[in-house]
Design a protein around this motif. Structure first.
Motif, PDB file in Angstrom:
ATOM      1  N   THR B 339      10.369  -4.349  14.189  1.00  0.00           N
ATOM      2  CA  THR B 339      10.257  -3.226  13.243  1.00  0.00           C
ATOM      3  C   THR B 339       9.356  -3.597  12.073  1.00  0.00           C
ATOM      4  OG1 THR B 339      12.123  -4.006  11.949  1.00  0.00           O
ATOM      5  CG2 THR B 339      12.603  -2.448  13.711  1.00  0.00           C
ATOM      6  N   LYS B 340       9.121  -4.919  11.892  1.00  0.00           N
ATOM      7  CA  LYS B 340       8.417  -5.321  10.682  1.00  0.00           C
ATOM      8  C   LYS B 340       6.956  -4.926  10.711  1.00  0.00           C
ATOM      9  CE  LYS B 340      11.122  -9.281   9.155  1.00  0.00           C
ATOM     10  NZ  LYS B 340      11.068 -10.721   8.968  1.00  0.00           N
ATOM     11  N   GLU B 341       6.345  -5.066  11.883  1.00  0.00           N
ATOM     12  CA  GLU B 341       4.895  -4.903  11.926  1.00  0.00           C
ATOM     13  C   GLU B 341       4.424  -3.517  11.449  1.00  0.00           C
ATOM     14  OE1 GLU B 341       1.770  -5.975  11.284  1.00  0.00           O
ATOM     15  OE2 GLU B 341       3.033  -7.605  11.922  1.00  0.00           O
ATOM     16  N   PRO B 342       4.956  -2.447  12.028  1.00  0.00           N
ATOM     17  CA  PRO B 342       4.378  -1.143  11.659  1.00  0.00           C
ATOM     18  C   PRO B 342       4.495  -0.788  10.182  1.00  0.00           C
ATOM     19  CG  PRO B 342       6.247  -0.897  13.170  1.00  0.00           C
ATOM     20  CD  PRO B 342       5.989  -2.319  13.067  1.00  0.00           C
ATOM     21  N   LEU B 343       5.721  -0.881   9.611  1.00  0.00           N
ATOM     22  CA  LEU B 343       5.883  -0.516   8.184  1.00  0.00           C
ATOM     23  C   LEU B 343       5.415  -1.637   7.271  1.00  0.00           C
ATOM     24  CD1 LEU B 343       9.211   1.249   7.206  1.00  0.00           C
ATOM     25  CD2 LEU B 343       6.883   2.037   6.869  1.00  0.00           C
ATOM     26  N   GLY B 344       5.396  -2.855   7.860  1.00  0.00           N
ATOM     27  CA  GLY B 344       5.105  -4.051   7.073  1.00  0.00           C
ATOM     28  C   GLY B 344       3.844  -3.949   6.239  1.00  0.00           C
ATOM     29  N   ASN B 345       2.747  -3.506   6.879  1.00  0.00           N
ATOM     30  CA  ASN B 345       1.484  -3.472   6.148  1.00  0.00           C
ATOM     31  C   ASN B 345       1.550  -2.559   4.937  1.00  0.00           C
ATOM     32  OD1 ASN B 345       0.315  -5.322   7.753  1.00  0.00           O
ATOM     33  ND2 ASN B 345      -0.601  -3.823   9.157  1.00  0.00           N
ATOM     34  N   LEU B 346       2.226  -1.411   5.132  1.00  0.00           N
ATOM     35  CA  LEU B 346       2.337  -0.474   3.998  1.00  0.00           C
ATOM     36  C   LEU B 346       3.152  -1.098   2.860  1.00  0.00           C
ATOM     37  CD1 LEU B 346       2.851   2.984   5.673  1.00  0.00           C
ATOM     38  CD2 LEU B 346       0.970   2.255   4.219  1.00  0.00           C
ATOM     39  N   CYS B 347       4.256  -1.766   3.226  1.00  0.00           N
ATOM     40  CA  CYS B 347       5.094  -2.404   2.206  1.00  0.00           C
ATOM     41  C   CYS B 347       4.314  -3.484   1.491  1.00  0.00           C
ATOM     42  CB  CYS B 347       6.331  -3.018   2.840  1.00  0.00           C
ATOM     43  SG  CYS B 347       7.595  -1.816   3.217  1.00  0.00           S
ATOM     44  N   LYS B 348       3.612  -4.305   2.278  1.00  0.00           N
ATOM     45  CA  LYS B 348       2.836  -5.385   1.671  1.00  0.00           C
ATOM     46  C   LYS B 348       1.777  -4.813   0.742  1.00  0.00           C
ATOM     47  CE  LYS B 348       2.490  -7.959   5.639  1.00  0.00           C
ATOM     48  NZ  LYS B 348       1.846  -8.912   6.526  1.00  0.00           N
ATOM     49  N   ILE B 383      -0.733   5.682  -5.007  1.00  0.00           N
ATOM     50  CA  ILE B 383      -1.129   6.160  -3.682  1.00  0.00           C
ATOM     51  C   ILE B 383      -0.368   5.396  -2.598  1.00  0.00           C
ATOM     52  CG2 ILE B 383      -3.053   6.238  -2.030  1.00  0.00           C
ATOM     53  CD1 ILE B 383      -4.869   6.815  -4.462  1.00  0.00           C
ATOM     54  N   ALA B 384      -0.257   4.057  -2.791  1.00  0.00           N
ATOM     55  CA  ALA B 384       0.459   3.253  -1.798  1.00  0.00           C
ATOM     56  C   ALA B 384       1.915   3.710  -1.697  1.00  0.00           C
ATOM     57  CB  ALA B 384       0.391   1.785  -2.165  1.00  0.00           C
ATOM     58  N   ALA B 385       2.534   4.005  -2.860  1.00  0.00           N
ATOM     59  CA  ALA B 385       3.938   4.460  -2.855  1.00  0.00           C
ATOM     60  C   ALA B 385       4.048   5.809  -2.164  1.00  0.00           C
ATOM     61  CB  ALA B 385       4.461   4.544  -4.279  1.00  0.00           C
ATOM     62  N   GLN B 386       3.091   6.698  -2.492  1.00  0.00           N
ATOM     63  CA  GLN B 386       3.138   8.026  -1.871  1.00  0.00           C
ATOM     64  C   GLN B 386       2.931   7.945  -0.367  1.00  0.00           C
ATOM     65  OE1 GLN B 386       0.255  10.112  -4.141  1.00  0.00           O
ATOM     66  NE2 GLN B 386       1.669  10.484  -5.843  1.00  0.00           N
ATOM     67  N   GLU B 387       2.023   7.069   0.043  1.00  0.00           N
ATOM     68  CA  GLU B 387       1.766   6.924   1.482  1.00  0.00           C
ATOM     69  C   GLU B 387       3.025   6.473   2.203  1.00  0.00           C
ATOM     70  OE1 GLU B 387      -1.652   4.617   3.267  1.00  0.00           O
ATOM     71  OE2 GLU B 387      -2.574   5.619   1.542  1.00  0.00           O
ATOM     72  N   THR B 429      11.883  -1.096   1.768  1.00  0.00           N
ATOM     73  CA  THR B 429      10.980   0.006   1.444  1.00  0.00           C
ATOM     74  C   THR B 429      11.470   0.764   0.223  1.00  0.00           C
ATOM     75  OG1 THR B 429      10.752   0.207   3.820  1.00  0.00           O
ATOM     76  CG2 THR B 429       9.792   1.949   2.491  1.00  0.00           C
ATOM     77  N   SER B 430      12.765   1.106   0.268  1.00  0.00           N
ATOM     78  CA  SER B 430      13.338   1.906  -0.809  1.00  0.00           C
ATOM     79  C   SER B 430      13.301   1.142  -2.133  1.00  0.00           C
ATOM     80  CB  SER B 430      14.760   2.263  -0.411  1.00  0.00           C
ATOM     81  OG  SER B 430      15.462   2.758  -1.466  1.00  0.00           O
ATOM     82  N   LEU B 431      13.618  -0.158  -2.080  1.00  0.00           N
ATOM     83  CA  LEU B 431      13.593  -0.954  -3.312  1.00  0.00           C
ATOM     84  C   LEU B 431      12.167  -1.114  -3.825  1.00  0.00           C
ATOM     85  CD1 LEU B 431      16.280  -3.704  -2.616  1.00  0.00           C
ATOM     86  CD2 LEU B 431      16.404  -1.867  -4.285  1.00  0.00           C
ATOM     87  N   LEU B 432      11.205  -1.223  -2.904  1.00  0.00           N
ATOM     88  CA  LEU B 432       9.810  -1.359  -3.342  1.00  0.00           C
ATOM     89  C   LEU B 432       9.343  -0.099  -4.049  1.00  0.00           C
ATOM     90  CD1 LEU B 432       8.025  -3.290  -0.471  1.00  0.00           C
ATOM     91  CD2 LEU B 432       8.407  -4.022  -2.817  1.00  0.00           C
ATOM     92  N   ILE B 433       9.767   1.046  -3.523  1.00  0.00           N
ATOM     93  CA  ILE B 433       9.401   2.306  -4.184  1.00  0.00           C
ATOM     94  C   ILE B 433      10.032   2.347  -5.578  1.00  0.00           C
ATOM     95  CG2 ILE B 433       9.660   4.818  -4.081  1.00  0.00           C
ATOM     96  CD1 ILE B 433       9.473   4.565  -1.029  1.00  0.00           C
ATOM     97  N   GLU B 434      11.310   1.898  -5.668  1.00  0.00           N
ATOM     98  CA  GLU B 434      11.978   1.864  -6.963  1.00  0.00           C
ATOM     99  C   GLU B 434      11.284   0.894  -7.914  1.00  0.00           C
ATOM    100  OE1 GLU B 434      14.195   3.564  -8.388  1.00  0.00           O
ATOM    101  OE2 GLU B 434      14.711   2.291 -10.102  1.00  0.00           O
TER     102      GLU B 434
END
Lengths: 479, 479
Positions: B339-348, B383-387, B429-434
């Motif tokens: 699961t890490k790969e797909p969302l990973g890049n956006l989080c990073k 933009i990264a957060a919105q994406e 993800t949620s904590l990163l947005i916060e």
């Protein structure tokens, strides 16, 4: 207002001759008004200050009592000055005893003992060293004497000042290092003008010892404030606040929007912040508590350092609650109302169990007695956490699990929603599971405390000695 | 070892007559060994202490320098005692000047000025009051004199001691209140044995003023340590540590298990803890900085209080990072690798943008110059957060969104997994947005700081004055 102005200006034009008088009256009136307003402003500030001070005194009667104790100790010690035989018995150095009382008398017994001990030891060491250096100076001949004395003063001042930066010394002997320089300087410099330096150093030590013993006696006998007892109740009180915050904030999250209130319960939710900011206070109380003799239920070697570990594990819980409050409860992305119901009950159960465990831990520390209920409550918390994890595990691979209608409901709801709408709920769930893990760490630390401090076993039904706890608890809650 | 013992014991049986000698030699040998080991133990402790002290001195040369400054000020002030005309000009009260230097000289200029001011004001007020009370006592007749003097001493001691509990007074005039009681007691008690009390009080004030001015002068002239400058760099340094922690911890999370290392980078991840525990230090530095005159780039009315607000917003970020580290990176429930790969890049991407913003804020504060890049970086972070939110929004209703192969990948992966396996990732993800939201609060506070402190506009290319910052930065990083 605009009309009024116009009327006034037209008046002025018509009544030209009386302009000067009116403007003089106006200036008088204005300055009078400004004086009155200044006076009332000052008075209201003074009133506010006095009311504030009064509230502080009423909320914690130990504070004005501390003032009375300092006054009493000072009055007694100043007798050294007033009574002729006493005055001459310390060679006219009675002032040092008075100074010692003012400087050494602290709010709690531990701090007073720590400062007194530091002052006496430092005075003894520095006095002896100064007399020794003076002796060496005297025996090394005229040209060397001032050089030796001044060089030793400079070098010792540099060393002792620098030593205050070393953490171990700073924590326990900071005041001692400062008094060391002070006494060394006083005795060494006085050696220039006083013949019998040894007697001078001896009198200084004697007067300091008289002042310090007076402080220790008064602080321990007249309504003593024990740092250890304060630390004990501070940790207990913070545990209770943490429990209230955790439970309250999850309940608040799962409430309907119109049910939420922002008054009393909002203040209760903020209780975790006390824990977050308590490190400095706990450190200093622990530092002082270690100087105190046995008192109440606390032996001389009570494991005060373990309270710091309990406090640290509580702070790790509290910062998770902070994230919970921020990322879910105050967040802009609200969970979809329809997702709350199915998982909600499980989350509420986990949080109320975690909160019950924290409250039980508070009771254990408060009563210094192990609890038979703790194991049960911990087990309930673990089961609630596992159940939550189990429900999450069974999603979304099994479309309709046959375990309970709740889960069935949740699965079908989840399928009809955007991920962003369930994200806050999932974050709450995840953080609650993490909080439960951190509560386990608090349990471990409290367990270690009960082992180190020999808490009474659970079945021993003898009531524990009264610690005047209700008064202190009320005070700490108000702080 | 066992064999050796046997051989020894058989030896003993065979050589029975020499037993006493052997045992005596044994005791001697043992006690010698224990003395040697005690000596070496003590020496190793002393060596460790000296090495520790040496390291402290080398890492921050300002600390030994502070010791030298105190030594120099003491040596100069003690001339008052050594030189006959100076000694008699202060009526033999030169000791007060020496005491003042020892007690008032603090590590930074602000603290020294604050203590000096407190000491001088309190000495003046208390001296005047004591002389006044003494005058009233003298003029009210024999039986009343001791009553008035002792009652006033008791009452003022009680009031001044209690006033130290009032937060406003405690923050700025705690030392002053203590010196007030001290001086009042000294002058009032001395009135009993000294004829010209007014001259005594005056001399005390003069000697205290001499000592205090000496401290202020030396602390400001010889390699001054400014509390304000320390606060400035402390906040900057914490911002950089926070940025490193945030970025490092997300990168660490998305690494493969075998790629992770726990050495240097682990220490770097813990940087956020400095921010979490910095409240006390920031409060006290700010309190001292407000006493300091203009220095370097800081004017007299530099908005020091705004640094506390920046610090507080940083702490709110840091506690979110704490939750991130706890609930995801150290958690027992690991995310499924797939699961890490797909969302990973956006989080990073979000974390690296947030971290870049924090670093830019550090640069802005450090250089006291607005940055043209900040807007751009903030926009990128948004933009990264919105994406990220957009990707979450498009799940799982639209089975195959046509936006990017990434999302397609994620959806199909998500469908084949238990919810518990994606939960840590979703929490991250949620904590990163916060965290991104909380970084915006830091941006606002820094923006307010740049407005209040008139930071130079971005296009002004003149290099800013050197603040000896590299040295201080190195020191703060080592603390």
């Amino acid at each position: 207002m605009g009309d009024e102005k116009e009327v006034l200006s037209s008046d002025r034009v018509e009544n030209e001759p009386s302009t000067t008088l009116t403007s003089e009256l106006g200036i008088f009136h204005k300055s009078w008004l400004s004086i009155v307003s200044l006076w009332f402003g000052l008075m209201s500030k003074v009133c506010k200050f006095v009311r504030n001070a009064w509230d502080i005194g009423v909320n914690d009667p130990r504070k004005p009592m501390h003032g009375v104790k300092v006054g009493a100790a000072l009055s007694v010690v100043s007798l050294l000055y007033y009574m002729r035989p006493l005055y001459y018995s310390v060679g006219g150095n009675a002032m040092w005893a008075v100074l010692t009382v003012v400087v050494v008398f602290e709010n709690n017994v531990g701090a007073t003992i720590s400062k007194s001990f530091n002052r006496m030891m430092a005075t003894f060491l520095a006095g002896a060293l100064a007399v020794g250096v003076h002796w060496i100076g005297c025996h090394s001949g005229k040209p060397f004497e001032p050089i030796i004395i001044r060089a030793s003063l400079f070098l010792l001042a540099v060393t002792a000042t620098f030593s205050r930066f070393i953490p171990n010394i700073k924590a326990r002997f900071d005041y001692g290092a400062s008094i060391f320089i002070l006494t060394f300087t006083v005795v060494s410099v006085a050696g220039y003008r006083i013949d019998n330096l040894f007697a001078f150093a001896q009198q200084r030590l004697l007067t300091v010892a008289i002042g310090a013993s007076m402080c220790i006696l008064v602080s321990m006998i007249i309504s003593p404030i024990w740092a250890g007892q304060d630390l004990h109740f501070h940790v207990t009180c913070n545990l209770e606040k943490l429990a209230d915050s955790l439970d309250g904030c999850v309940v608040e999250y799962f409430k309907e929007d119109n049910e939420r209130n922002h008054g009393e319960s909002f203040k209760r939710l903020q209780g975790y912040k006390c824990t977050l900011n308590s490190k400095g206070m706990e450190d200093s109380l622990c530092n002082f508590a270690r100087w105190e003799p046995a008192h109440g239920c606390f032996s001389f070697r009570h494991p005060w350092k373990q309270y710091l570990k309990v406090g640290s594990s509580m702070r790790s819980c509290a910062s998770c609650i902070e994230a919970l409050v921020g990322s879910c409860i105050n967040s802009k992305i609200k969970a979809h109302e329809s997702t709350k119901e199915p998982l909600g009950n499980l989350c509420k159960r986990l949080s109320s169990h975690s909160s019950a465990v924290l409250k039980e831990l508070a009771t254990i520390i408060k009563s210094m007695r192990r609890s038979p209920r703790l194991l049960l409550l911990t087990e309930e918390m673990r089961i609630a956490a596992q159940e939550l994890q189990h429900v999450l595990k069974s999603q979304p691979r099994q479309p309709i699990p046959s375990l309970s209608p709740q889960k069935l409901d949740f699965t079908s709801t989840l399928k009809n929603l955007h991920l962003i709408q369930v994200l806050p709920l999932l974050t709450v769930t995840s953080l609650l599971i993490e909080i439960a893990t951190r509560v386990e760490r608090v349990i471990d630390e409290v367990d270690e405390l009960s082992r180190l401090a020999n808490f009474k076993p659970a079945n021993d039904e003898k009531p524990h000695p009264d610690l005047g706890e209700q008064n202190i608890m009320r005070t700490l809650q108000l702080v």
